[in-house]
Design a protein around this motif. Structure first.
Motif, PDB file in Angstrom:
ATOM      1  N   ALA A   1       0.805  -1.219   0.000  1.00 31.64           N
ATOM      2  CA  ALA A   1       0.000   0.000   0.000  1.00 31.64           C
ATOM      3  C   ALA A   1       0.840   1.272   0.000  1.00 31.64           C
ATOM      4  O   ALA A   1       0.568   2.208  -0.756  1.00 31.64           O
ATOM      5  N   VAL A   2       1.862   1.328   0.834  1.00 30.74           N
ATOM      6  CA  VAL A   2       2.647   2.560   0.955  1.00 30.74           C
ATOM      7  C   VAL A   2       3.323   2.905  -0.378  1.00 30.74           C
ATOM      8  O   VAL A   2       3.396   4.078  -0.761  1.00 30.74           O
ATOM      9  N   PHE A   3       3.793   1.886  -1.098  1.00 31.40           N
ATOM     10  CA  PHE A   3       4.406   2.142  -2.404  1.00 31.40           C
ATOM     11  C   PHE A   3       3.371   2.673  -3.396  1.00 31.40           C
ATOM     12  O   PHE A   3       3.610   3.682  -4.075  1.00 31.40           O
ATOM     13  N   LEU A   4       2.219   2.044  -3.484  1.00 33.11           N
ATOM     14  CA  LEU A   4       1.206   2.476  -4.440  1.00 33.11           C
ATOM     15  C   LEU A   4       0.634   3.842  -4.076  1.00 33.11           C
ATOM     16  O   LEU A   4       0.253   4.631  -4.958  1.00 33.11           O
ATOM     17  N   LEU A   5       0.606   4.149  -2.785  1.00 31.40           N
ATOM     18  CA  LEU A   5       0.091   5.455  -2.362  1.00 31.40           C
ATOM     19  C   LEU A   5       1.012   6.596  -2.781  1.00 31.40           C
ATOM     20  O   LEU A   5       0.573   7.748  -2.869  1.00 31.40           O
ATOM     21  N   ARG A   6       2.287   6.303  -3.045  1.00 28.91           N
ATOM     22  CA  ARG A   6       3.163   7.336  -3.622  1.00 28.91           C
ATOM     23  C   ARG A   6       2.492   7.949  -4.855  1.00 28.91           C
ATOM     24  O   ARG A   6       2.452   9.174  -5.035  1.00 28.91           O
ATOM     25  N   PHE A   7       1.969   7.080  -5.712  1.00 30.28           N
ATOM     26  CA  PHE A   7       1.424   7.500  -6.999  1.00 30.28           C
ATOM     27  C   PHE A   7      -0.009   8.004  -6.868  1.00 30.28           C
ATOM     28  O   PHE A   7      -0.372   9.011  -7.484  1.00 30.28           O
ATOM     29  N   LEU A   8      -0.808   7.332  -6.061  1.00 34.75           N
ATOM     30  CA  LEU A   8      -2.195   7.758  -5.879  1.00 34.75           C
ATOM     31  C   LEU A   8      -2.280   9.144  -5.257  1.00 34.75           C
ATOM     32  O   LEU A   8      -3.107   9.972  -5.653  1.00 34.75           O
ATOM     33  N   ARG A   9      -1.419   9.413  -4.263  1.00 36.07           N
ATOM     34  CA  ARG A   9      -1.464  10.723  -3.620  1.00 36.07           C
ATOM     35  C   ARG A   9      -0.902  11.808  -4.524  1.00 36.07           C
ATOM     36  O   ARG A   9      -1.417  12.934  -4.553  1.00 36.07           O
ATOM     37  N   THR A  10       0.138  11.493  -5.283  1.00 36.13           N
ATOM     38  CA  THR A  10       0.677  12.480  -6.216  1.00 36.13           C
ATOM     39  C   THR A  10      -0.382  12.878  -7.237  1.00 36.13           C
ATOM     40  O   THR A  10      -0.472  14.045  -7.638  1.00 36.13           O
ATOM     41  N   LYS A  11      -1.206  11.918  -7.638  1.00 38.29           N
ATOM     42  CA  LYS A  11      -2.231  12.157  -8.666  1.00 38.29           C
ATOM     43  C   LYS A  11      -3.627  12.346  -8.072  1.00 38.29           C
ATOM     44  O   LYS A  11      -4.631  12.217  -8.779  1.00 38.29           O
ATOM     45  N   LYS A  12      -3.693  12.675  -6.791  1.00 35.80           N
ATOM     46  CA  LYS A  12      -4.947  12.994  -6.115  1.00 35.80           C
ATOM     47  C   LYS A  12      -6.009  11.918  -6.328  1.00 35.80           C
ATOM     48  O   LYS A  12      -7.174  12.199  -6.571  1.00 35.80           O
TER      49      LYS A  12
END
Length: 335
Positions: free
Chosen positions: A75-86
């Motif tokens: 999750a923490v790795f994928l959240l890098r991208f999800l949070r960057t792209k809102k």
């Protein structure tokens, strides 16, 4: 302080014909501070339900991707991208694809990032690029660079890029930073003429495209201070390649006193008016680099089959760079 801090073991997925359920992954415990949870909700539209759905969709996309052979799916790795792209899942998927692609297109910049590498270690311990231990008033991670501490006659642009990549990878799993973003402070005093020929135009264009299109970081502000008059065109050249959004986030200060009036001066190194000496900051972050060493090197296990189409975004065409800027760049040696 974080309410809960959980360091999950990275999970790698390879090609799959069936999609794993959420129960196949370690339970996610949100690592955000209370303040950052509110920022995440207001700025990124993040809540528990949206996060759960987005992670499930993201993992399904990775599992079915015809070219991704191996990728972290914790999750923490994928959240890098999800949070960057809102939490736009399609945009996050595109950024991950680009992130994996640049790691394979440019291994000299993005792979085998190791603090035990003699050149990387020397550049870091010289104090060229150091994340500050205290965040600013908005909770953002501040990364401080000093041009005078990088010797362009001893080290190459590749080694410079590797230091930047190593430090970024050491920071990217920090959840508060994923939400609040990053601020960059660049002290350009001491920049000498060796910097003029350090980067080729094609490499400079490629690295800028990698930074703004493929790196999962929320770039909030970039401050430049003490730019020598002969270095203005070098900075101008790099800025000319940025998106309009990032250009608007660049702030130039004539000196450190003006810089300190615009940011939280107490978080700066003691040499710049703060309280903690730069040497202590270097020593403290070096410990983090050592602790994160295995996890960072393990990123090299990720693999994507690079298609011609995927490689095009990092092409070397420099035709759209303003000719006047390029001309000025080439004339820099004549002061």
């Amino acid at each position: 302080m974080l309410e809960t801090e959980v360091l999950q073991q990275p999970k790698f997925n390879g090609p799959a014909t069936t999609v794993e359920s959420d129960y196949d992954y370690p339970p996610y415990v949100c690592g955000l501070s209370s303040a950052m949870k509110q920022v995440a909700k207001e700025e990124l539209h993040e809540d528990e339900n949206i996060r759960r759905q987005a992670l499930a969709q993201f993992r399904e996309w990775i599992a079915k991707h015809p070219h991704i052979k191996k990728c972290r799916t914790d999750a923490v790795f994928l959240l890098r991208f999800l949070r960057t792209k809102k939490f736009s899942v399609p945009s996050a998927c595109e950024m991950l694809e680009r992130y994996l692609t640049i790691r394979q297109l440019f291994p000299q910049w993005f792979q085998q990032l190791d603090i035990n590498d003699p050149a990387i270690n020397e550049i870091f311990e010289n104090g060229y690029l150091v994340p500050l231990p205290q965040r600013d008033s908005s909770g953002r991670q501040v990364i401080f660079s000093r041009a005078a501490k990088f010797d362009p006659y001893k080290f190459t642009s590749v080694q410079m890029a590797r230091v930047h990549s190593l430090i970024c990878e050491a920071l990217l799993d920090d959840e508060d930073s994923q939400v609040a973003g990053y601020v960059y402070i660049n002290d350009e005093s001491g920049m000498n003429m060796g910097f003029v020929s350090l980067w080729s135009l094609t490499d400079l264009r490629s690295i800028v495209k990698c930074i703004q299109n493929s790196t999962p970081m929320r770039h909030k502000e970039t401050h430049f201070v003490n730019i020598p008059h002969y270095a203005n065109r070098i900075i101008e050249l790099g800025v000319s390649m940025l998106s309009d959004k990032l250009k608007k986030r660049i702030i130039v200060h004539k000196n450190v006193d003006i810089l300190k009036s615009k940011i939280d001066a107490e978080i700066l190194p003691k040499e710049y008016g703060g309280t903690m000496p730069m040497a202590d900051m270097i020593r403290e972050f070096k410990q983090k680099l050592v602790q994160r060493r295995a996890a960072i090197l393990a990123l090299d296990d990720m693999q994507i089959e690079v298609t011609k189409e995927a490689a095009n975004f990092a092409g070397n065409d420099i035709g759209d760079i303003d000719a006047g800027v390029v001309g000025s760049f080439r004339k820099l040696e004549v002061d």
